[in-house]
Scaffold this active site. Structure first.
Site, short mmCIF file in Angstrom:
data_model
loop_
_atom_site.label_atom_id
_atom_site.label_comp_id
_atom_site.label_asym_id
_atom_site.label_seq_id
_atom_site.Cartn_x
_atom_site.Cartn_y
_atom_site.Cartn_z
N ASP A 11 -16.85 -11.97 42.49
CA ASP A 11 -15.56 -11.93 41.81
C ASP A 11 -14.54 -11.43 42.83
O ASP A 11 -14.59 -10.26 43.23
CB ASP A 11 -15.68 -10.99 40.61
CG ASP A 11 -14.34 -10.75 39.91
OD1 ASP A 11 -13.31 -11.26 40.39
OD2 ASP A 11 -14.35 -10.05 38.88
N TYR A 228 -19.54 2.94 39.89
CA TYR A 228 -19.55 1.73 39.09
C TYR A 228 -18.30 0.91 39.35
O TYR A 228 -17.21 1.33 39.05
CB TYR A 228 -19.63 2.11 37.61
CG TYR A 228 -20.51 1.18 36.83
CD1 TYR A 228 -20.51 -0.18 37.08
CD2 TYR A 228 -21.34 1.66 35.83
CE1 TYR A 228 -21.32 -1.03 36.36
CE2 TYR A 228 -22.15 0.83 35.10
CZ TYR A 228 -22.13 -0.52 35.37
OH TYR A 228 -22.94 -1.34 34.64
N LYS A 231 -19.65 -4.84 36.26
CA LYS A 231 -20.95 -5.39 35.94
C LYS A 231 -21.24 -6.53 36.90
O LYS A 231 -20.37 -7.28 37.28
CB LYS A 231 -20.96 -5.94 34.50
CG LYS A 231 -21.30 -4.90 33.46
CD LYS A 231 -22.79 -4.71 33.30
CE LYS A 231 -23.12 -3.66 32.26
NZ LYS A 231 -22.81 -2.28 32.72
C1 F6R Z 1 -15.71 -6.42 32.66
C2 F6R Z 1 -14.40 -6.85 33.09
C3 F6R Z 1 -13.22 -6.57 32.23
C4 F6R Z 1 -12.48 -5.34 32.71
C5 F6R Z 1 -11.29 -5.02 31.81
C6 F6R Z 1 -10.48 -3.83 32.32
O1 F6R Z 1 -16.67 -6.71 33.60
O2 F6R Z 1 -14.24 -7.40 34.16
O3 F6R Z 1 -13.60 -6.45 30.88
O4 F6R Z 1 -13.35 -4.23 32.77
O5 F6R Z 1 -10.43 -6.13 31.74
O6 F6R Z 1 -10.09 -4.11 33.62
P1 F6R Z 1 -9.15 -3.14 34.45
O7 F6R Z 1 -9.75 -1.78 34.39
O8 F6R Z 1 -9.17 -3.75 35.82
O9 F6R Z 1 -7.79 -3.21 33.80
MG MG Z 2 -17.34 -11.44 36.28
MG MG Z 3 -14.57 -9.14 36.87
#
Ligand code: F6R
Ligand code: MG
Ligand code: MG
Length: 379
Positions: A11, A228, A231
């Site tokens: 990603d 972390y 995922k």
């Molecule tokens: C899970 C994922 C999304 C982000 C969520 C918050 O793997 O990629 O659910 O965790 O959109 O993202 P931030 O903290 O970057 O605003």
């Molecule tokens: Mg992803």
């Molecule tokens: Mg992501």
């Protein structure tokens, strides 16, 4: 001579949150791989995405963990990151945890599944690519494909499969694996892989001749980075037919949208929804977790395909059930078991909440002798 199928995914940024990459990122990665194909570094390739993860599917003769191939993937992700930065996409370069490539992408952020094979007379292969979940999400389907006779008729009626399979189970906390035989040790296998956040089916071999039949990516970004960072959306390669599970037996477990860890903020349980490539993007609550299945034949290293295997009415009811489960789980809001347990969450405010309250916690006996309720709130 042997052919290696390598899937390396990362990603490195996406449009409108963690939804999907920009087409220009895929084009940038494609350009790098096309040049490598021209130079005979790889035999063939295909670039796609699921959710916000770019998927590089490559064939070559260099074997697994080869610096040329991993370096090439790194270069492709760098190039896609450059596009992401230029377009100010979200989380540009997220999975490239290091500035410099050091010979192997393992432990540097991207996920990897590689399978070296002696090409059979015909070599049908399915590659699975998931977003908003973790490698352990494959535990249940892989078990069903290779060890559950109620899923795979061939285990009972195909003499080549009747002896069963060998599972390599990887302990992500200890970084070590154990080989276990099915059906003899099925219950022991299940005792481990029922904890998918820790024990992951990494490889499966046919017992009669040790043929490598399946590989799952086992990178865990949370452990990789020491903190972390997301995922580690997983990929898997499964060979099919002729003494291995048939394509239909390989797809069958995905008709059940089982609960996996991931989804919003990598911190929730939700159903794994099998989707066609055109729905390989995430929306509701950044999900629900999704998976695509691409069907291939490999011919002297060339990738013939893909066919979009979940693009079929046969999985409509599964998707409908997944939507119902998504609705049911969502109603729990911030409560477990929708929200993951504290040790599995991608991030948590719990320490700071506890810190804030530390002087206000009192022994229950003391609570009893507090005269007025307001005394407890006086801080
Ligand atoms: C899970 C994922 C999304 C982000 C969520 C918050 O793997 O990629 O659910 O965790 O959109 O993202 P931030 O903290 O970057 O605003
Ligand atoms: Mg992803
Ligand atoms: Mg992501």
């Amino acid at each position: 001579d042997k052919i290696t199928l390598s899937i390396i995914k990362a990603d490195v940024g996406s449009i409108a949150g963690h939804h999907m990459p920009h087409p220009d990122q895929l084009a940038a990665a494609t350009k790098i791989l096309a040049e490598a194909k021209q130079k005979d570094i790889i035999i063939d390739f295909y670039v796609t995405h699921v959710g916000d993860d770019i998927q590089l599917i490559m064939t070559h003769r260099k074997g697994v963990d080869h610096p040329d191939i991993h370096g090439l993937a790194w270069e492709a992700f760098k190039s896609a990151t450059k596009v992401a930065k230029e377009l100010k996409l979200y989380a540009a370069g997220q999975d490239l945890l290091s500035e410099a490539f050091s010979g192997n992408v393992r432990g540097m952020g991207p996920g990897v599944a590689e399978l070296e094979m002696e090409e059979r007379e015909a070599e049908p292969v399915i590659t699975f690519h998931a977003d908003k979940t973790e490698p352990g999400a494959f535990n249940m389907p892989i078990y069903r494909i290779f060890a559950d006779p109620f899923n795979t008729a061939g285990l009972v009626i195909d003499p080549k499969m009747h002896d069963g399979f060998i599972f390599e189970v990887y302990d992500v906390f200890e970084g070590r694996s154990v080989l276990m035989k099915t059906p003899e040790e099925s219950y022991d296998v299940l005792a481990l892989i029922g904890t998918p956040g820790r024990y992951i089916v990494r490889r499966v071999y046919r017992k009669s001749d040790n043929l490598l039949a399946a590989v799952v990516s086992v990178e865990r970004l949370n452990l990789t980075a020491g903190r972390y960072v997301g995922k580690d959306d997983p990929v898997a390669i499964v060979r099919a037919q002729h003494g291995l599970p048939a394509v239909g037996e390989v797809l069958e477990p995905f008709s059940f949208p089982h609960l996996v860890a991931g989804w919003m903020r990598g911190s929730h349980h939700g159903p794994l929804m099998p989707v066609p490539m055109r729905y390989a993007k995430v929306t509701r609550f950044d999900g629900p977790p999704r998976i695509i299945a691409l069907g291939w034949n490999i011919s002297k290293g060339r990738l013939i395909g893909p066919v979009d295997l979940f693009d079929d009415v046969a999985f409509d009811e599964t998707r409908r059930l997944a939507e119902m489960i998504a609705e049911y789980m969502r109603r729990h809001g911030p409560f477990m078991p929708h929200r993951l347990g504290p040790e599995e969450m991608e991030y948590t405010t719990l320490p700071s909440v506890l810190e804030k309250l530390k002087d206000r916690f009192v022994k229950t006996e003391e609570v009893k002798v507090v005269k007025k309720h307001s005394d407890l709130l006086s801080h």
